[in-house]
Design a protein around this motif. Structure first.
Motif, PDB file in Angstrom:
ATOM      1  N   TYR A  20      -1.731  -0.796   6.385  1.00 55.63           N
ATOM      2  CA  TYR A  20      -2.524  -1.029   5.171  1.00 55.63           C
ATOM      3  C   TYR A  20      -1.786  -0.479   3.944  1.00 55.63           C
ATOM      4  CZ  TYR A  20      -6.239  -0.551   1.724  1.00 55.63           C
ATOM      5  OH  TYR A  20      -6.976  -0.607   0.577  1.00 55.63           O
ATOM      6  N   ALA A  21      -1.236   0.725   4.074  1.00 55.32           N
ATOM      7  CA  ALA A  21      -0.491   1.316   2.949  1.00 55.32           C
ATOM      8  C   ALA A  21       0.728   0.465   2.594  1.00 55.32           C
ATOM      9  CB  ALA A  21      -0.064   2.740   3.295  1.00 55.32           C
ATOM     10  N   TYR A  22       1.430  -0.051   3.607  1.00 54.48           N
ATOM     11  CA  TYR A  22       2.568  -0.939   3.346  1.00 54.48           C
ATOM     12  C   TYR A  22       2.122  -2.180   2.577  1.00 54.48           C
ATOM     13  CZ  TYR A  22       5.765   1.483   6.597  1.00 54.48           C
ATOM     14  OH  TYR A  22       6.565   2.396   7.219  1.00 54.48           O
ATOM     15  N   ILE A  23       1.030  -2.784   3.018  1.00 57.06           N
ATOM     16  CA  ILE A  23       0.544  -4.008   2.378  1.00 57.06           C
ATOM     17  C   ILE A  23       0.133  -3.731   0.933  1.00 57.06           C
ATOM     18  CG2 ILE A  23      -1.337  -5.712   2.407  1.00 57.06           C
ATOM     19  CD1 ILE A  23      -1.149  -5.582   5.501  1.00 57.06           C
ATOM     20  N   VAL A  24      -0.545  -2.608   0.706  1.00 58.59           N
ATOM     21  CA  VAL A  24      -0.934  -2.246  -0.664  1.00 58.59           C
ATOM     22  C   VAL A  24       0.311  -2.009  -1.520  1.00 58.59           C
ATOM     23  CG1 VAL A  24      -2.037  -0.431  -2.055  1.00 58.59           C
ATOM     24  CG2 VAL A  24      -3.213  -1.362  -0.069  1.00 58.59           C
ATOM     25  N   GLY A  25       1.314  -1.333  -0.951  1.00 58.69           N
ATOM     26  CA  GLY A  25       2.552  -1.082  -1.693  1.00 58.69           C
ATOM     27  C   GLY A  25       3.290  -2.354  -2.057  1.00 58.69           C
ATOM     28  N   VAL A  26       3.408  -3.264  -1.112  1.00 58.81           N
ATOM     29  CA  VAL A  26       4.101  -4.539  -1.372  1.00 58.81           C
ATOM     30  C   VAL A  26       3.315  -5.353  -2.401  1.00 58.81           C
ATOM     31  CG1 VAL A  26       4.695  -6.761  -0.321  1.00 58.81           C
ATOM     32  CG2 VAL A  26       5.324  -4.637   0.814  1.00 58.81           C
ATOM     33  N   THR A  27       1.989  -5.344  -2.282  1.00 62.57           N
ATOM     34  CA  THR A  27       1.162  -6.067  -3.247  1.00 62.57           C
ATOM     35  C   THR A  27       1.320  -5.478  -4.648  1.00 62.57           C
ATOM     36  OG1 THR A  27      -0.434  -6.567  -1.507  1.00 62.57           O
ATOM     37  CG2 THR A  27      -1.191  -6.808  -3.769  1.00 62.57           C
ATOM     38  N   ALA A  28       1.298  -4.153  -4.744  1.00 65.18           N
ATOM     39  CA  ALA A  28       1.469  -3.503  -6.051  1.00 65.18           C
ATOM     40  C   ALA A  28       2.849  -3.809  -6.634  1.00 65.18           C
ATOM     41  CB  ALA A  28       1.267  -1.998  -5.916  1.00 65.18           C
TER      42      ALA A  28
END
Length: 175
Positions: free
Chosen positions: A74-82
């Motif tokens: 989830y943190a990876y996905i949020v980081g890539v999205t940001a």
């Protein structure tokens, strides 16, 4: 018989009332200003179940790891999205292309990104199998559960190592 029971009831009620009044007048442990935690700390007893004396089974470690890797993914996905939202459309591609090639950095980065995703996916697939095929069934034994936990760790590592060796083709140069 009924008459005998009715004669015993008042005596039993008197004994019960005497016990209740004795308990109410007994001194209480600890001061009213002490919290429950402070009272329990004074007893010196460990919390139950205490993890320093209880050895978690492999299936517990596997289940905990599924949850942790879900949070990491989830943190990876949020980081890539940001990065995509605030850095522009090509920011992620530029960040990946800026990693040095030919060393251990790029494969290690790929492994670090792929392992949580793969473990979470494989662990969720195992849980789905448990839900489809009743876990309480006799076909699920402790040794099978332990073996499946070790298998998930091994399969995840093998798949992630394979993904770490893959490379996408470089984008065509614009002229």
């Amino acid at each position: 018989m009924l008459g005998r029971l009715s004669r015993l009831r008042p005596a039993a009620a008197a004994r019960s009332a005497a016990r209740v009044s004795a308990l109410r007048s007994a001194p209480r442990r600890g001061l009213a200003s002490e919290t429950y935690t402070e009272q329990q700390d004074k007893t010196g007893r460990p919390l139950s179940p205490h993890l320093t004396i209880y050895r978690l089974p492999m299936i517990a470690y596997s289940s905990i790891t599924v949850r942790i890797t879900g949070g990491i993914a989830y943190a990876y996905i949020v980081g890539v999205t940001a990065l995509a939202l605030f850095g522009g459309a090509g920011a992620l591609e530029q960040a990946v292309q800026s990693l040095p090639e030919g060393g251990v950095t790029l494969p290690a980065a790929k492994f670090a990104v792929s392992w949580p995703f793969v473990y979470h996916w494989v662990g969720c697939a195992r849980h789905m199998v448990w839900d489809v095929f009743d876990v309480s069934s006799k076909s699920f034994t402790n040794s099978l559960m332990r073996t499946s936990s070790y298998g998930i760790f091994a399969a995840t590592t093998a798949i992630s190592l394979g993904l770490a060796t893959l490379s996408l083709p470089k984008p065509a140069q614009k002229e």
